[in-house]
Scaffold this active site. Structure first.
Site, PDB file in Angstrom:
ATOM      1  N   LYS A  51      41.963  40.583  36.259  1.00 16.17           N
ATOM      2  CA  LYS A  51      40.732  40.649  37.061  1.00 16.17           C
ATOM      3  C   LYS A  51      41.061  41.074  38.496  1.00 16.17           C
ATOM      4  CE  LYS A  51      38.535  37.235  34.113  1.00 16.17           C
ATOM      5  NZ  LYS A  51      38.227  35.823  33.831  1.00 16.17           N
ATOM      6  N   GLN A  95      38.206  30.044  36.497  1.00 14.03           N
ATOM      7  CA  GLN A  95      38.825  30.424  35.223  1.00 14.03           C
ATOM      8  C   GLN A  95      38.844  29.209  34.291  1.00 14.03           C
ATOM      9  OE1 GLN A  95      39.789  33.609  34.398  1.00 14.03           O
ATOM     10  NE2 GLN A  95      40.216  32.823  32.356  1.00 14.03           N
ATOM     11  N   ASP A 118      29.821  34.807  36.880  1.00 13.59           N
ATOM     12  CA  ASP A 118      30.094  34.560  35.461  1.00 13.59           C
ATOM     13  C   ASP A 118      28.817  34.172  34.705  1.00 13.59           C
ATOM     14  OD1 ASP A 118      32.560  35.081  34.382  1.00 13.59           O
ATOM     15  OD2 ASP A 118      33.484  33.193  35.023  1.00 13.59           O
TER      16      ASP A 118
END
Ligand code: NAD
Length: 283
Positions: A51, A95, A118
Site C-alpha cells: 500500500k 491494518q 476502508d
C-alpha cells in the site's frame, strides 16, 4: 471463457489517479494516507508495504505507524484521534487483524467517518446499505469496477456470495443489491453450499479455503469472482476456486493472483483521493 484481468485494469486506474493527484497538488492539496499496523504478522506487513509503495508511485503522501503487539487499546485510539485532526491526512487505515486483546470494533469506530477510506465505520456501512454515497470497502468496490469495466450488469442476475464477513461478503451483498441483483449469501453454517452455488449466474467467493469451489458446484457459463487469497505450502498463491477446472466451464473468471487483489489497492488509492477532493471542496 474470458479472464477478468484485475492487474491490467488496476494499472490503468492508477494512471488516471496519478493525474488526479497532479491536479490536486496544483490546488496545494497533497492527498495523505495514515496506516496503523500493530504487531509483526508477516502477511500484514507485506500488505502495508504494498500500500505504501502504491501511494508513493502515484504521489500520495503516506505515513505508517508501526506499533508493538502488546500496545494498549488507548494508545492506538490516541494515534487515530491524532490522525483524525491532522489536516494533512485524508485517509486512515487500520491494518487488520489486530491482536486479541484489542477491541477491533471500537478501534474502527474511532476512525473519523470522513477519513474512513476502508469503509469499515458503521456510519459508512449504514450509508452503503441505504445506497448513499460513501466510502465503500476496497475489495468489494474493486469487484464492482471489474464488472463495470467488462460490461457485466448484475441487474436481475442470481448472485451467490460465499463468505459473509463485514469487510468482504456483507458490503459485496449491499453493492449488488443496490444494482438490483438477487443476492444469496452463504457462510460457514450454510447447510448445503453446492445447492446455492449451483443455481447462481454469478459466484463471488471470499472465504480463505483453497478449492472450496469445485467444478461440479458451478453452473455452466457462470461468472466467477475469486476473492480468496491462500498461500500453499509450496509457496504458490491460490484463491478459493479450483481455477484449472472451473475456468473450463465458466464464462468469466478472475485469476489469483492478478484478479481482485490488485484492484483492492487501486480502490484504496481512489478512496484516499476521493477524501482529498472533499477536503479541497470544503476548503
Ligand atoms: P473472514 O474469516 O473474516 O470471513 C470468512 C467468511 O467465510 C465467513 O463469513 C465464514 O462464515 C465463511 N466461511 C468459512 N468457511 C466456510 C465454508 N466452508 N463454507 C462457506 N463459508 C465459509 O475472512 P475475510 O477477511 O472476509 O477474507 C476472506 C478471504 O478473502 C481470505 O482468503 C482473505 O485473504 C481474502 N481477502 C482478499 C482480499 C483481496 O484483496 N483479494 C481482501 C480481503 C480479503
Amino acid at each position: 471463457m474470458q479472464i477478468l484481468d484485475g492487474k491490467e485494469l488496476s494499472t490503468s486506474i492508477k494512471d488516471e489517479l496519478k493525474n488526479k493527484v497532479i491536479k490536486l497538488k496544483a490546488e496545494s492539496i497533497t492527498p495523505g494516507l495514515a496506516v496503523i499496523i500493530v504487531g509483526d504478522d508477516v502477511a500484514s506487513h507485506t500488505y502495508v508495504k504494498m500500500k505504501e509503495s502504491a501511494c508513493e508511485k502515484i504521489g500520495i503522501y503516506s505515513i505508517v505507524h508501526k506499533m508493538p503487539s502488546d500496545i494498549s487499546q488507548e494508545k492506538i485510539m490516541e494515534t487515530i484521534q491524532m490522525m483524525n485532526t491532522n489536516p494533512n491526512i485524508d485517509g486512515i487505515l487500520v491494518q487488520l487483524p489486530l491482536p486479541k486483546h484489542i477491541d477491533t470494533d471500537k478501534i474502527l469506530q474511532t476512525v473519523s467517518p470522513d477519513k474512513d477510506v476502508d469503509g469499515f465505520h458503521p456510519l459508512n456501512s449504514g450509508k452503503l446499505s441505504l445506497g448513499l454515497d460513501t466510502f465503500v470497502p476496497c475489495t468489494p468496490l474493486g469487484v464492482m469496477k471489474i464488472l463495470q469495466t467488462y460490461e457485466i450488469d448484475p441487474k436481475g442476475l442470481d448472485v451467490c456470495i460465499v463468505g459473509a464477513s463485514n469487510i468482504v461478503g456483507k458490503p459485496m451483498m449491499n453493492l449488488l443489491l443496490n444494482e438490483f441483483a438477487t443476492v444469496d449469501i452463504c457462510h460457514i453454517h450454510t447447510k448445503d453450499l453446492k445447492v446455492h452455488v449451483k443455481r447462481a449466474d454469478m459466484v463471488i467467493v471470499g472465504v480463505g479455503k483453497p478449492n472450496l469451489i469445485t467444478v461440479d458446484m458451478v453452473k455452466e457459463g457462470a461468472i466467477v469472482i475469486d476473492i480468496g487469497i491462500n498461500r500453499l505450502e509450496s509457496g504458490k498463491l491460490v484463491g478459493d476456486v479450483d481455477f484449472e477446472k472451473v475456468s473450463q466451464i465458466c464464462s468469466y473468471i478472475t485469476p489469483v493472483p492478478g484478479g481482485v487483489g490488485p484492484m483492492t489497492i487501486a480502490m484504496l488509492l481512489e478512496n484516499t483521493i476521493k477524501s482529498a477532493t472533499q477536503r479541497l471542496e470544503n476548503a
